[in-house]
Design an enzyme around this catalytic site. Structure first.
Site: not given
Length: 381
Positions: A115-118, A151, A233, A358
């Site tokens: 997953q390419g998010y953050s 991840s 998720e 968070s």
């Protein structure tokens, strides 16, 4: 509310236990294990659509599978991101061609995803992504930028990337959801991030003109697709996660009995509280499972388990006492970095209230979207 499973569910549970019992001996290789699961038809149970090499079962049977998988001690899944995040998103927003191309390899355990998010500076504040993608004359995009905390990127065949495709756009506008092949030497670089635990499942990923042909949900609609994915998720997998939590709590209780710290009334009260809170989390997860339109449920679940698991790590250290901070007896500066199970639990759980959104972000979501409180001012530190 009745939280019991039906007779049909219990028949399914026996089938699951028998299959896992007969195949776990060959689960050493994680990629090979994914293919074994695919051959058994155990990938994609919750997709709601069959015909991609998967089978579908009821929601309660999905829970049975997830719980029995965790209870069996089977290895962590390398295919989780593709099966439980990308696939439901493709079913909801993808074209027929995209579903036909990507769902069968996921169901077969043949293609793994990350997953390419953050990004640096855009973690919990996902709308601040700066990775850019420019449309070329051949109809494909060229991606440039950096993602972080990705991840399993070192194992993945594909990555779904949230990138800015409209020059000059800001925040939620102008984003697109792109499917990117990872095998692009010179255009994609993966750098593992060494964690406090000594492991490196998280990565930095650098894109330098990486090519992407597939856009899910249409150009400029990436924010809608990305938010839809985050809704998937925290579903059935939360209940499976709690099986692992229960096993960890059991080991902490055993250690408290063995060391004699269970005689301390403070420790005993904390152990009972952890047990009671875990039961409440399970009931809450079962109560909200399958409900749609409850904007706060995923955030509440994340707040509950993140804090609970972090407190369990602290309790494990308290039960161990002074010896918790001591490494193996044969440790030396040149020896490999080793941790026992409780030390690993404590160090890894420090991140539980940060990753996946968070606690501060989850509380803001509950406040604004559920309680209707005024929006938090932007740009205030």
């Amino acid at each position: 509310m009745d939280f019991a499973f039906s007779a049909e569910d219990e028949v399914f549970r026996r089938e699951v236990r028998e299959w896992l019992g007969g195949h776990l001996s060959g689960a050493g290789d994680r990629r090979g294990w994914e293919k074994t699961l695919g051959q058994g038809g155990w990938i994609g149970l919750g997709w709601g659509e069959a015909g991609y090499g998967n089978r579908t079962v009821s929601l309660t049977q999905q829970v049975v599978w997830a719980e029995e998988y965790a209870r069996s001690g089977a290895p962590p899944r390398s295919g989780h991101i593709g099966e439980n995040l990308l696939a439901p998103t493709l079913i909801a927003h993808g074209s027929q061609e995209q579903k036909a191309r990507f769902l069968p390899p996921i169901a077969a355990g043949e293609e793994l995803w990350c997953q390419g998010y953050s990004e640096p500076g855009a973690g919990s504040d996902l709308a601040g992504v700066r990775t850019k993608a420019e449309l070329g004359g051949d109809g494909s995009y060229r991606i440039s930028g950096q993602k972080i905390w990705t991840s399993l990127a070192h194992e993945a065949d594909w990555c779904f990337v949230l990138a800015r495709t409209e020059p000059g756009s800001t925040r939620h506008r102008g984003l697109s959801f792109l499917l990117v092949p990872m095998d692009q030497p010179g255009r994609i670089e993966v750098r593992p991030i060494r964690q406090l635990t000594g492991t490196g499942d998280f990565n930095e990923v650098f894109f330098d003109g990486a090519r992407a042909e597939h856009v899910v949900g249409g150009a400029g609609n990436g924010w809608t697709v990305a938010m839809s994915l985050l809704g998937f998720e925290r579903g059935v997998s939360t209940l499976a996660q709690q099986i692992g939590f229960a096993a960890e709590l059991g080991r902490v209780v055993q250690a408290a009995v063995k060391s004699g710290t269970v005689a301390d009334p403070v420790v005993r009260e904390r152990l009972v509280r952890q047990w009671a809170e875990l039961r409440a989390m399970r009931w809450n997860a079962l109560r909200t499972l399958g409900r749609s339109g409850d904007a706060g449920a995923p955030s509440v679940a994340k707040l509950l388990w993140g804090g609970w698991h972090q407190r369990l790590g602290e309790l494990a250290m308290q039960v161990r006492g002074a010896g918790a901070g001591v490494g193996p007896q044969d440790w030396s500066p040149s020896a490999p970095y080793e941790l026992d199970a409780f030390q690993h639990l404590f160090l890894f759980s420090r991140a539980d209230t940060i990753y996946g959104g968070s606690d501060q972000v989850q509380r803001t979501i509950v406040a604004e979207r559920v309680l209707g409180l005024p929006r938090e001012p932007k740009g205030v530190v």
